[in-house]
Design a protein around this motif. Structure first.
Motif, short mmCIF file in Angstrom:
data_model
loop_
_atom_site.label_atom_id
_atom_site.label_comp_id
_atom_site.label_asym_id
_atom_site.label_seq_id
_atom_site.Cartn_x
_atom_site.Cartn_y
_atom_site.Cartn_z
N UNK A 1 127.77 42.16 29.12
CA UNK A 1 128.01 43.57 29.45
C UNK A 1 126.77 44.40 29.19
N UNK A 2 126.08 44.14 28.07
CA UNK A 2 124.88 44.90 27.74
C UNK A 2 123.77 44.67 28.78
N UNK A 3 123.60 43.42 29.19
CA UNK A 3 122.57 43.11 30.19
C UNK A 3 122.91 43.76 31.52
N UNK A 4 124.17 43.72 31.91
CA UNK A 4 124.59 44.30 33.20
C UNK A 4 124.39 45.81 33.21
N UNK A 5 124.57 46.46 32.07
CA UNK A 5 124.38 47.91 32.00
C UNK A 5 122.90 48.28 32.09
N UNK A 6 122.02 47.39 31.66
CA UNK A 6 120.59 47.66 31.65
C UNK A 6 119.89 47.22 32.94
N UNK A 7 120.54 46.31 33.70
CA UNK A 7 119.92 45.76 34.89
C UNK A 7 120.82 46.02 36.11
N UNK A 8 120.61 47.12 36.83
CA UNK A 8 121.46 47.43 37.99
C UNK A 8 121.50 46.31 39.03
N UNK A 9 120.35 45.64 39.24
CA UNK A 9 120.33 44.56 40.24
C UNK A 9 121.27 43.43 39.84
N UNK A 10 121.30 43.12 38.56
CA UNK A 10 122.20 42.08 38.07
C UNK A 10 123.65 42.54 38.18
N UNK A 11 123.89 43.82 37.89
CA UNK A 11 125.25 44.35 37.98
C UNK A 11 125.79 44.25 39.41
N UNK A 12 124.91 44.48 40.40
CA UNK A 12 125.36 44.39 41.79
C UNK A 12 125.75 42.97 42.18
N UNK A 13 125.19 41.99 41.46
CA UNK A 13 125.49 40.59 41.77
C UNK A 13 126.78 40.09 41.10
N UNK A 14 127.37 40.91 40.23
CA UNK A 14 128.53 40.46 39.48
C UNK A 14 129.71 40.08 40.38
N UNK A 15 130.09 40.86 41.39
CA UNK A 15 131.21 40.44 42.24
C UNK A 15 130.99 39.06 42.87
N UNK A 16 129.74 38.80 43.30
CA UNK A 16 129.43 37.47 43.85
C UNK A 16 129.56 36.40 42.78
N UNK A 17 129.07 36.69 41.57
CA UNK A 17 129.15 35.72 40.47
C UNK A 17 130.60 35.44 40.09
N UNK A 18 131.43 36.46 40.13
CA UNK A 18 132.86 36.27 39.84
C UNK A 18 133.48 35.31 40.85
N UNK A 19 133.14 35.50 42.11
CA UNK A 19 133.67 34.60 43.14
C UNK A 19 133.21 33.17 42.93
N UNK A 20 131.96 33.00 42.49
CA UNK A 20 131.44 31.66 42.22
C UNK A 20 132.18 31.02 41.05
N UNK A 21 132.42 31.79 40.00
CA UNK A 21 133.15 31.27 38.84
C UNK A 21 134.55 30.84 39.26
N UNK A 22 135.22 31.66 40.05
CA UNK A 22 136.57 31.32 40.51
C UNK A 22 136.53 30.06 41.37
N UNK A 23 135.53 29.95 42.25
CA UNK A 23 135.39 28.76 43.08
C UNK A 23 135.17 27.51 42.24
N UNK A 24 134.31 27.61 41.22
CA UNK A 24 134.06 26.47 40.35
C UNK A 24 135.30 26.10 39.54
N UNK A 25 136.04 27.11 39.09
CA UNK A 25 137.27 26.85 38.34
C UNK A 25 138.29 26.12 39.21
N UNK A 26 138.38 26.50 40.47
CA UNK A 26 139.29 25.81 41.37
C UNK A 26 138.86 24.38 41.62
N UNK A 27 137.55 24.17 41.78
CA UNK A 27 137.05 22.81 42.00
C UNK A 27 137.30 21.91 40.80
N UNK A 28 137.25 22.49 39.61
CA UNK A 28 137.48 21.72 38.38
C UNK A 28 138.88 21.11 38.35
#
Length: 264
Positions: free
Chosen positions: A132-159
């Motif tokens: 959370x601290x990194x995302x608040x300090x890095x707007x570019x990283x924060x914008x990538x969070x929705x994509x990262x969430x989708x990747x985590x969900x995809x990996x969890x389903x594959x598991x």
């Protein structure tokens, strides 16, 4: 001789039901109290949960203690439906020895089990706060969070389709084995609870990752994840159910990734 009589069954299930109801109520109250504070809007069109934030006037130690306390209550509510049948089988295995302290030993198994999930929460909190601290300090990283969430969900389903998942799911469903007698002592009860907790945490790590990235305070996400864990653990064809859940989760991950990809 056995102490697991028909008279003990309603008492055991009654206590389990009361414990589940109390933990579920505590979880609901906690989530609603936290939802009174609005989430923080972030670049990329998503909001950050206040679970990873320190409230005004709080120390980080107090924040961590509050999170951990609520985490344990939440884990009891989510995991108890799938744990109770395993505790009953433990009582049957120990009861065959004529043990008269079944209640205390069963409680000790439960404490060992939830100790593992407490350690899981201890690890999750600093990780969530740090991200959370990194995302608040890095707007570019924060914008990538929705994509990262989708990747985590995809990996969890594959598991859900892996042999690793099938192994730990089988261990959860088969412990203790039918006809097996367990020593009626505190050390064995504690180790049995730890073993159940370790298998369960390994089995559920993908589904719990979904909860953490979707929203640890989201009651709907909690209910869906808890239902998935319970069904795959208790349904007659648990491995096939796990794969079916995996297919749904993979589809959800792809659905989340598609619109988020343009934001990266």
């Amino acid at each position: 001789m056995t102490n697991t009589t028909s008279a003990e069954r309603p008492r055991f299930w009654g206590v389990s039901t009361l414990l589940f109801a109390a933990s579920a109520l505590g979880t609901i109250v906690w989530c609603r109290s936290m939802s009174a504070a609005p989430d923080m809007p972030m670049p990329g069109g998503w909001t950050m949960s206040m679970a990873w934030m320190r409230m005004p006037g709080q120390t980080w130690l107090g924040t961590a203690a509050l999170f951990l306390g609520m985490w344990v209550v939440m884990m009891v509510a989510m995991m108890l439906p799938s744990l109770v049948p395993m505790l009953w089988r433990y009582r049957q295995a120990v009861g065959r020895s004529g043990e008269t302290r079944l209640g205390r030993l069963t409680a000790l198994v439960g404490v060992g089990y939830f100790f593992v999930w407490t350690v899981f929460g201890v690890a999750a909190f600093p990780l969530g706060v740090g991200l959370a601290a990194v995302e608040m300090q890095q707007p570019a990283l924060a914008r990538a969070v929705p994509f990262a969430v989708g990747v985590v969900v995809l990996m969890a389903g594959s598991l859900q389709f892996t042999a690793w998942k099938a192994h730990h799911l089988a261990c959860c469903r088969a412990a203790p084995e039918r006809g097996r007698m367990l020593p009626a002592d505190a050390g064995t009860a504690w180790r049995h609870g730890l073993r159940l907790g370790l298998h369960c945490s390994h089995c559920c790590v993908g589904l719990m990752a979904i909860l953490l990235v979707i929203g640890v305070m989201d009651l709907r996400a909690m209910a869906v994840v808890a239902a998935a864990i319970t069904v795959e653990r208790l349904a007659p064809a648990g491995e096939r159910v796990a794969r079916a859940i995996g297919a749904v989760v993979v589809a959800a991950g792809l659905f989340l990734i598609a619109p988020a990809a343009s934001l990266v």
